[in-house]
Design a protein around this motif. Structure first.
Motif, short mmCIF file in Angstrom:
data_model
loop_
_atom_site.label_atom_id
_atom_site.label_comp_id
_atom_site.label_asym_id
_atom_site.label_seq_id
_atom_site.Cartn_x
_atom_site.Cartn_y
_atom_site.Cartn_z
N SER A 85 35.98 -80.59 -20.85
CA SER A 85 36.66 -79.90 -19.75
C SER A 85 37.41 -78.66 -20.21
N SER A 86 37.86 -78.61 -21.48
CA SER A 86 38.64 -77.45 -21.91
C SER A 86 37.79 -76.19 -22.01
N LEU A 87 36.46 -76.34 -21.98
CA LEU A 87 35.59 -75.16 -21.97
C LEU A 87 35.42 -74.61 -20.56
N ASN A 88 35.96 -75.28 -19.57
CA ASN A 88 35.93 -74.83 -18.19
C ASN A 88 37.10 -73.86 -17.98
N VAL A 89 36.92 -72.59 -18.35
CA VAL A 89 38.02 -71.62 -18.33
C VAL A 89 38.01 -70.76 -17.08
N GLY A 90 37.03 -70.97 -16.18
CA GLY A 90 36.99 -70.18 -14.96
C GLY A 90 36.89 -68.70 -15.25
N THR A 91 37.70 -67.90 -14.56
CA THR A 91 37.73 -66.45 -14.81
C THR A 91 38.91 -66.04 -15.69
N SER A 92 39.68 -67.01 -16.15
CA SER A 92 40.83 -66.70 -16.99
C SER A 92 40.52 -67.02 -18.44
N GLY A 93 41.33 -66.49 -19.34
CA GLY A 93 41.17 -66.80 -20.74
C GLY A 93 39.84 -66.30 -21.28
N SER A 94 39.47 -66.81 -22.43
CA SER A 94 38.24 -66.39 -23.08
C SER A 94 37.57 -67.60 -23.69
N LEU A 95 36.29 -67.47 -23.93
CA LEU A 95 35.55 -68.51 -24.63
C LEU A 95 34.54 -67.83 -25.52
N VAL A 96 34.49 -68.20 -26.77
CA VAL A 96 33.47 -67.67 -27.67
C VAL A 96 32.90 -68.83 -28.48
N CYS A 97 31.70 -68.64 -28.96
CA CYS A 97 31.02 -69.67 -29.74
C CYS A 97 30.46 -69.02 -31.00
N CYS A 98 30.68 -69.63 -32.14
CA CYS A 98 30.10 -69.13 -33.39
C CYS A 98 28.92 -70.04 -33.75
N GLY A 166 30.04 -64.69 -26.61
CA GLY A 166 30.79 -65.27 -25.50
C GLY A 166 31.55 -64.20 -24.75
N ARG A 167 32.62 -64.61 -24.07
CA ARG A 167 33.46 -63.68 -23.34
C ARG A 167 34.80 -63.58 -24.06
N PHE A 168 35.19 -62.35 -24.37
CA PHE A 168 36.44 -62.10 -25.08
C PHE A 168 37.09 -60.87 -24.45
N ASP A 169 38.36 -61.01 -24.07
CA ASP A 169 39.07 -59.92 -23.40
C ASP A 169 38.30 -59.43 -22.17
N ASP A 170 37.74 -60.40 -21.41
CA ASP A 170 37.04 -60.13 -20.15
C ASP A 170 35.73 -59.37 -20.33
N LYS A 171 35.24 -59.24 -21.55
CA LYS A 171 33.97 -58.56 -21.80
C LYS A 171 33.06 -59.47 -22.61
N LEU A 172 31.75 -59.26 -22.46
CA LEU A 172 30.83 -60.02 -23.28
C LEU A 172 30.99 -59.61 -24.74
N ALA A 173 31.04 -60.58 -25.59
CA ALA A 173 31.20 -60.33 -27.02
C ALA A 173 29.95 -60.79 -27.75
N LEU A 174 29.47 -59.96 -28.65
CA LEU A 174 28.35 -60.33 -29.51
C LEU A 174 28.60 -59.72 -30.88
N ARG A 175 28.92 -60.57 -31.82
CA ARG A 175 29.24 -60.11 -33.18
C ARG A 175 28.27 -60.78 -34.15
N TYR A 176 27.75 -59.99 -35.04
CA TYR A 176 26.79 -60.49 -36.01
C TYR A 176 27.36 -60.29 -37.41
N LEU A 177 27.65 -61.38 -38.11
CA LEU A 177 28.22 -61.31 -39.45
C LEU A 177 29.41 -60.35 -39.51
N GLY A 178 30.30 -60.50 -38.53
CA GLY A 178 31.52 -59.71 -38.51
C GLY A 178 31.37 -58.31 -37.96
#
Length: 516
Positions: A85-98, A166-178
């Motif tokens: 359930s903690s991954l259910n962040v709606g439109t608030s906060g951020s979620l990213v996955c490594c 994932g989503r970070f600071d309301d934008k899609l984030a895609l980072r590859y090896l930093g």
């Protein structure tokens, strides 16, 4: 342990919502994976009850030879399901996955995915498309597609990647090896409302073909958190040289930040809000009492290591109610605090300052006292402790031991020990200008190489004692009879029997000496 190498669990279970690490699986090579339990403390299990849909365990994968879970990309779409359930962040906060894995998608499989929500419009996907020509991260109708020319890690089937998406600071984030490789598409309106997740297949179609070693789900991380996770995975899988030189952890592993006592909500050690980060320390943490005057007079503490520095001016426990510290290492270096600690399962304890008083009880394997101010011990070890008392200046290190059974006590360079209880098996050694005063009862076997030993008890117990140097005095005893085992007196050693003692000193049956 705390202060050691960083792992995702150091972020706490709120921020690190799930962490699947293939090295935690106790399976034989090629075995079906019916359940994969996360390692962060939330004890989430991703499961698959249908045998045809179960991935397999690889003991030594193409991912740096480390364990992995292999997904075959067949029509059954191997996948593992979990709810969090903690991954259910709606439109608030951020979620990213490594994600750390090797995706082997080819012409027969248009894409693979790492995770999904309850529908394509409420999830974040990581997709390999068109024979690995592109990498896409998508959330609902918003997506970023990045060409493989942005990658520096080889080709399909031989490459493995550390990718954060994932989503970070309301934008899609895609980072590859930093490296930030996303164009940061706006994802602020995407409602990440699903609580059901899958590892290894998409919600809408397709499946993952390849190996996955590790997946870390983060909720509302900071940039520092993200870089720590990237550094952790890069160093773990031998990818650190591929991080950009500007990355915080290009040249060293991330370490666990200490948890600091703030006392923001009172004096209870068990209250999370009294600690920095709002998390109660665990056995893996380094803990600091380094500033402020807020007392810690209730609760108990479990940590890997504890440091009480000179900036801390409060009290820990009271003289009548010590606080239990279960920690491998405790270092007490505050001259302005009052410390009353019951040690438990402690390997090393150091006292470097104790001007306002240090009282230690419980048990410890090794105790080192370097303070020139008094330290009081009431330790209850049963023949398993070494006490080393000295001071670099040659002046100080007083240690009053009122109970317990240390195995060996070493005193020197200005150290001073007052001991009132002893038991069979004890030994002590005095060197330099150290001093040892035994005030009552039996005194154990000793070796004196210098300094002063004053005896005021009834018997010197144990085996052979050696007076190699220094002065051994029985001149203060008021006992009617003093019994001694064998003492070898060497030319540089002096035994003083000239004091006001009224009784007799009995060296077995061979000789009786009377003092005046």
């Amino acid at each position: 342990m705390a202060g050691g190498d960083f792992t995702p669990s150091a972020l706490g279970t709120t921020k690190c919502a799930a962490w699947f690490d293939a090295s935690s699986l106790s399976l034989s090579n090629g075995a079906a994976v019916a359940s994969w339990t996360s390692s962060e403390g939330n004890s989430i299990s991703a499961t698959q009850g249908t045998a045809a849909n179960q991935p397999t365990f690889v003991a030594a994968s193409t991912i740096s030879g480390k364990p992995a879970v292999n997904f075959d990309g067949a029509s059954s779409f191997d996948h593992l399901l979990f709810t969090q359930s903690s991954l259910n962040v709606g439109t608030s906060g951020s979620l990213v996955c490594c994600f750390v894995g090797n995706a082997n998608d080819g012409s027969t499989l248009p894409f693979g995915t790492i995770t999904r929500g309850s529908s394509s419009s409420t999830s974040i996907q990581l997709l390999y498309q068109n024979g690995d020509a592109n990498l896409q991260v998508s959330a609902g109708s918003v997506s970023d597609v990045v060409a493989s020319s942005n990658f520096t890690e080889g080709t399909t089937g031989t490459a493995y990647r550390s990718i954060l998406f994932g989503r970070f600071d309301d934008k899609l984030a895609l980072r590859y090896l930093g490296n930030e490789i996303s164009d940061e598409a706006d994802a602020s309106a995407i409602n990440l409302s699903g609580t059901d997740y899958a590892i290894g297949s998409a919600y809408f179609s397709g499946g993952c073909e390849g190996e996955i070693s590790e997946i870390i789900y983060l909720v509302d991380p900071t940039q520092a958190d993200i870089e720590k996770v990237e550094g952790y995975t890069a160093w773990k899988y031998g990818l650190q040289t591929k991080l950009p030189d500007s990355h915080t952890y290009r040249f060293h592993k991330p370490k666990i930040d200490p948890i600091v006592w703030t006392g923001a909500r009172g004096t209870n050690l068990d209250v999370a809000l009294n600690w920095s980060g709002g998390v109660v320390p665990t056995a893996a943490d380094k803990v600091l009492f380094n500033s402020g005057d807020v007392d810690a007079t209730s609760g108990s503490l479990t940590a890997g290591s504890v440091f009480i520095t000179d900036g801390y001016t409060g009290s820990i426990g009271t003289s009548s109610s010590a606080r239990t510290f279960t920690a491998d290492e405790v270092v007490i270096g505050s001259s302005n605090s009052n410390v009353n600690i019951q040690l438990a399962s402690n390997t090393k304890a150091f006292v470097t300052e104790s001007a306002n008083g240090v009282n230690l009880s419980g048990s410890s394997t090794n105790l080192f006292v370097r303070s020139k101010d008094p330290t009081t011990l009431a330790l209850s070890n049963s023949g398993s402790m070494n006490i080393d008392v000295r001071h670099p200046s040659g002046n100080g290190g007083l240690c009053n031991h009122t109970s317990g059974v240390p195995l060996k006590t070493t005193v020197g360079f200005g150290g001073a020990v007052e001991r009132s209880v002893a038991a069979s098996g004890d030994t002590f050694e005095v060197t330099g200008n150290g001093s040892f005063t035994h005030t009552e009862g039996a005194m154990p076997e000793f070796t004196q190489r210098g300094g002063n030993v004053v005896f005021n008890g009834t018997i010197i117990d144990g085996g052979f004692s050696k007076l190699i140097g220094g002065v051994f005095s029985i001149d203060r005893t008021s006992q009617p009879t003093v019994e001694m085992n064998t003492i070898d007196v060497f030319p540089r050693g002096l035994m003083d029997l000239t004091g006001p003692a009224t009784g007799q000193v009995d060296f077995g049956s061979s000789k009786i000496l009377r003092s005046n």
